[in-house]
Design a protein around this motif. Structure first.
Motif, PDB file in Angstrom:
ATOM      1  N   GLN A  83       0.827  -1.205   0.000  1.00 35.49           N
ATOM      2  CA  GLN A  83       0.000   0.000   0.000  1.00 35.49           C
ATOM      3  C   GLN A  83       0.867   1.262   0.000  1.00 35.49           C
ATOM      4  OE1 GLN A  83      -2.570   0.406   3.406  1.00 35.49           O
ATOM      5  NE2 GLN A  83      -3.952   1.773   2.335  1.00 35.49           N
ATOM      6  N   ALA A  84       1.939   1.259   0.783  1.00 34.82           N
ATOM      7  CA  ALA A  84       2.840   2.414   0.828  1.00 34.82           C
ATOM      8  C   ALA A  84       3.517   2.625  -0.519  1.00 34.82           C
ATOM      9  CB  ALA A  84       3.886   2.229   1.930  1.00 34.82           C
ATOM     10  N   MET A  85       3.868   1.541  -1.177  1.00 38.50           N
ATOM     11  CA  MET A  85       4.500   1.649  -2.496  1.00 38.50           C
ATOM     12  C   MET A  85       3.493   2.160  -3.531  1.00 38.50           C
ATOM     13  SD  MET A  85       7.597   0.994  -1.987  1.00 38.50           S
ATOM     14  CE  MET A  85       8.096   1.011  -3.695  1.00 38.50           C
ATOM     15  N   GLN A  86       2.272   1.703  -3.446  1.00 37.08           N
ATOM     16  CA  GLN A  86       1.237   2.180  -4.372  1.00 37.08           C
ATOM     17  C   GLN A  86       0.979   3.660  -4.197  1.00 37.08           C
ATOM     18  OE1 GLN A  86      -1.891  -0.626  -3.410  1.00 37.08           O
ATOM     19  NE2 GLN A  86      -1.444  -1.861  -5.232  1.00 37.08           N
ATOM     20  N   ALA A  87       1.105   4.148  -2.967  1.00 41.41           N
ATOM     21  CA  ALA A  87       0.897   5.577  -2.703  1.00 41.41           C
ATOM     22  C   ALA A  87       1.956   6.433  -3.397  1.00 41.41           C
ATOM     23  CB  ALA A  87       0.908   5.832  -1.195  1.00 41.41           C
ATOM     24  N   LEU A  88       3.090   5.845  -3.695  1.00 41.01           N
ATOM     25  CA  LEU A  88       4.148   6.590  -4.380  1.00 41.01           C
ATOM     26  C   LEU A  88       3.792   6.906  -5.829  1.00 41.01           C
ATOM     27  CD1 LEU A  88       7.322   4.720  -3.075  1.00 41.01           C
ATOM     28  CD2 LEU A  88       6.484   6.961  -2.359  1.00 41.01           C
ATOM     29  N   VAL A  89       2.925   6.092  -6.416  1.00 38.06           N
ATOM     30  CA  VAL A  89       2.585   6.289  -7.825  1.00 38.06           C
ATOM     31  C   VAL A  89       1.146   6.759  -8.018  1.00 38.06           C
ATOM     32  CG1 VAL A  89       4.300   4.649  -8.644  1.00 38.06           C
ATOM     33  CG2 VAL A  89       1.997   3.845  -8.129  1.00 38.06           C
ATOM     34  N   ALA A  90       0.385   6.811  -6.942  1.00 38.86           N
ATOM     35  CA  ALA A  90      -1.014   7.246  -7.046  1.00 38.86           C
ATOM     36  C   ALA A  90      -1.078   8.755  -7.308  1.00 38.86           C
ATOM     37  CB  ALA A  90      -1.773   6.900  -5.767  1.00 38.86           C
ATOM     38  N   PRO A  91      -2.037   9.167  -8.108  1.00 41.05           N
ATOM     39  CA  PRO A  91      -2.156  10.604  -8.378  1.00 41.05           C
ATOM     40  C   PRO A  91      -2.621  11.382  -7.159  1.00 41.05           C
ATOM     41  CG  PRO A  91      -3.864   9.350  -9.541  1.00 41.05           C
ATOM     42  CD  PRO A  91      -2.995   8.387  -8.814  1.00 41.05           C
TER      43      PRO A  91
END
Length: 91
Positions: A83-91
Motif C-alpha cells: 500500500q505504501a509503495m502504491q501511494a508513491l505512484v497514485a495521483p
C-alpha cells in the motif's frame, strides 16, 4: 500509514532474494528455522541473520507452538508495504 523511516527499513528487508523467499515460504504455513534453512544454500549464521531482520521489521512473526518455534508471515505487514509503495505512484 507507514512512516518514511519504517518504509526504508522494510524495503531494505525486502531487498534480499532469500528474505523474500522466506516470506513466501511462511505465507501459507508456519515453518521452523530448519525448514527454511532447507530452502536455502546460505550458511546457518546467514539464515539466522536474515530471519532476525525479518522479525525486527515485523514481516515474519516467531511463535512458540508446543516445543517448536515457528515463523509465520505477517500478511498485514506485507500488505502495508504494498500500500505504501502504491501511494508513491497514485495521483
Amino acid at each position: 500509514m507507514i512512516e518514511p523511516q519504517q518504509l526504508d527499513e522494510l524495503m531494505r528487508a525486502l531487498s534480499h532474494n532469500e528474505r523474500r523467499a522466506f516470506i513466501v515460504a511462511c505465507r501459507g504455513q508456519a515453518r521452523s528455522a530448519g525448514e527454511l534453512a532447507a530452502l536455502s544454500s546460505l550458511s546457518p549464521a546467514a539464515i539466522s541473520e536474515h530471519l532476525k531482520v525479518l522479525r525486527k521489521t515485523g514481516l515474519l512473526v516467531l511463535e512458540k507452538r508446543g516445543r517448536s518455534w515457528l515463523y509465520q508471515t505477517d500478511t498485514a505487514a506485507v500488505a502495508a508495504v504494498v500500500q505504501a509503495m502504491q501511494a508513491l505512484v497514485a495521483p
